[in-house]
Write a protein that holds these residues in place. Sequence first.
Motif, mmCIF file in Angstrom:
data_model
loop_
_atom_site.group_PDB
_atom_site.id
_atom_site.type_symbol
_atom_site.label_atom_id
_atom_site.label_comp_id
_atom_site.label_asym_id
_atom_site.label_seq_id
_atom_site.Cartn_x
_atom_site.Cartn_y
_atom_site.Cartn_z
ATOM 1 N N GLU A 46 0.831 -1.212 0.000
ATOM 2 C CA GLU A 46 0.000 0.000 0.000
ATOM 3 C C GLU A 46 0.861 1.255 0.000
ATOM 4 O O GLU A 46 0.446 2.301 -0.502
ATOM 5 N N SER A 75 -7.609 -1.201 7.853
ATOM 6 C CA SER A 75 -8.693 -0.865 6.928
ATOM 7 C C SER A 75 -9.715 0.065 7.572
ATOM 8 O O SER A 75 -10.155 1.042 6.956
ATOM 9 N N SER A 115 -6.824 3.059 5.546
ATOM 10 C CA SER A 115 -5.776 2.838 4.555
ATOM 11 C C SER A 115 -6.222 1.783 3.550
ATOM 12 O O SER A 115 -6.704 0.707 3.921
ATOM 13 N N THR A 116 -6.075 2.077 2.259
ATOM 14 C CA THR A 116 -6.408 1.135 1.189
ATOM 15 C C THR A 116 -5.279 1.137 0.165
ATOM 16 O O THR A 116 -4.359 1.963 0.225
ATOM 17 N N TYR A 162 -3.336 5.371 0.419
ATOM 18 C CA TYR A 162 -2.477 4.915 1.509
ATOM 19 C C TYR A 162 -2.513 5.913 2.661
ATOM 20 O O TYR A 162 -2.423 7.126 2.458
ATOM 21 N N GLN A 202 -3.852 -9.729 -2.898
ATOM 22 C CA GLN A 202 -4.100 -8.310 -3.174
ATOM 23 C C GLN A 202 -4.040 -8.029 -4.677
ATOM 24 O O GLN A 202 -4.866 -7.282 -5.208
ATOM 25 N N THR A 249 -9.953 -7.510 -1.223
ATOM 26 C CA THR A 249 -9.753 -6.418 -0.269
ATOM 27 C C THR A 249 -9.164 -6.939 1.040
ATOM 28 O O THR A 249 -9.173 -8.144 1.312
ATOM 29 N N LYS A 250 -8.656 -6.014 1.868
ATOM 30 C CA LYS A 250 -8.095 -6.422 3.162
ATOM 31 C C LYS A 250 -9.139 -7.107 4.035
ATOM 32 O O LYS A 250 -8.838 -8.116 4.674
#
Length: 491
Positions: free
Chosen positions: A25, A157, A161-162, A166, A331, A336-337
Amino acid sequence: MLFFGIAAGLPLLLIFSSLSLWLREAGVERAAVTYFSWAALGYSFKFVWAPLVDVIPLPLLTRTLGRRRAWLLLAQLMVVLAIILMALIDPASQGLTLMALAAVLLGFSSATQDVVIDAYRIESAGEEYQALMSATYIAGYRIGMLLAGAGALFLASSFGSTLEVYDFTAWQMAYFSMAGLMLIGIVTTLIVDEPVVNQQRAAQPAWDYAGLFVTFLVAVSGFIASFALSSELASQLKTVLSDVVHNHYLAAIMVEMLRFSVALLVAVMLGRFCMRFEWVNQELISRSYIEPIQDFFRRYGWSLAWLLLALVGLYRISDIVLGVIANVFYQDMGFTKPQIATVVKSFGLFMTILGGFLGGILAVRFGVMRILFLGALMSAVTNLLFMMLAGMGNDLTMLYVVISADNLSAGLASAAFIAFLSSLTNISFTAVQYAIFSSLMTLLPKMLGGYSGSMVEAMGYEWFFLLTALIGLPVLLLILFAAKRFNLSQS
């Protein structure tokens, strides 16, 4: 042991999967991300300083807490410090060097904690309770991994933060939270009793401990210096060897293995040189380093001993090499997380535990060596499912299938493998020999795993997963050879 297991399981994924997602990220290249797996090589080298932890007392702490609890508290405080240092470093703006140093400190501290916990478990209860102690510890270890894996991802998450946006603060708060969870282990260390065997243990003169420690420092300094001084020569050798074998990655692995062997030889020679001086207690060094190794080769003979060591060193190569880049793969496939945390970490944890129970039951029914073979075969075959997922892309149903098969086989293989390692250990040298076996188990796989990102860049995910399946096949031959010559009852 449940709480100690949680404390031991927390740091591992903060170096591997959670850190790899953080770095991705932050915009770090995939190859550089997988190089960070080498920060956990402390787990593979813990046998080097395990004898020091076993015999050297810590000033003030040992007198107050006892030998095991003193080292355990020190290791846990170092783990907390390393996690906090990682939380204070933004890899997107402050570079990777500081993060790498903090990750190495975390790997070293966590590996030291593992050494002490293994010794504490063995010494604090009789043989009839060891299976229960180990099972409880493993359950706690998995819970710790769940907290550091799924927990850290959920926190990062939820804090915002993605991969597209970031946010360093989100990851910072997640890692601060993980440092706070280490209080579980610290409080447990302060509450529990010191094993009786250590309360009755006679102390050596302080000068003997100092001599042993200085000898260790000289040997390690020689190892590090050999690596540092050979870096330029190693780069030239890689270039020359790449032209010969027409494979850059194979050449790099061969040169690094040679480099490691030379550095280890230098360390051994310096250690033997120090032993010539009178200020080094020969008996203490012999009891710490030499006798545990001599005992193993004396019990099994040279040919069988080397066969067993090869099996220990290669058994988990297939799943560890793949595991280094697994989170980056998920990823890259668009998961997704929260999906990774739910499927891979949470659901995967329960499948691993189920596989562990299944492996234990089958090992009792059919024998450890047969289930050892089954676990190795399943670990190699399930890697082919990753090839299918790579071709299908973002398919959540297939992800569940892959994680089910992979974690079930990993749990089954681990249950049989732990029983196998325990059978190789002499109760007189349990702490040191178990540290040697568990270190050897991950040494080569983690060294190869550090190149996994580069290999994916060169060949793509599908061919990489096929390669990880193929490198697991020689392990099956080793198990067949070992089964013909090794009987668990003889150990």
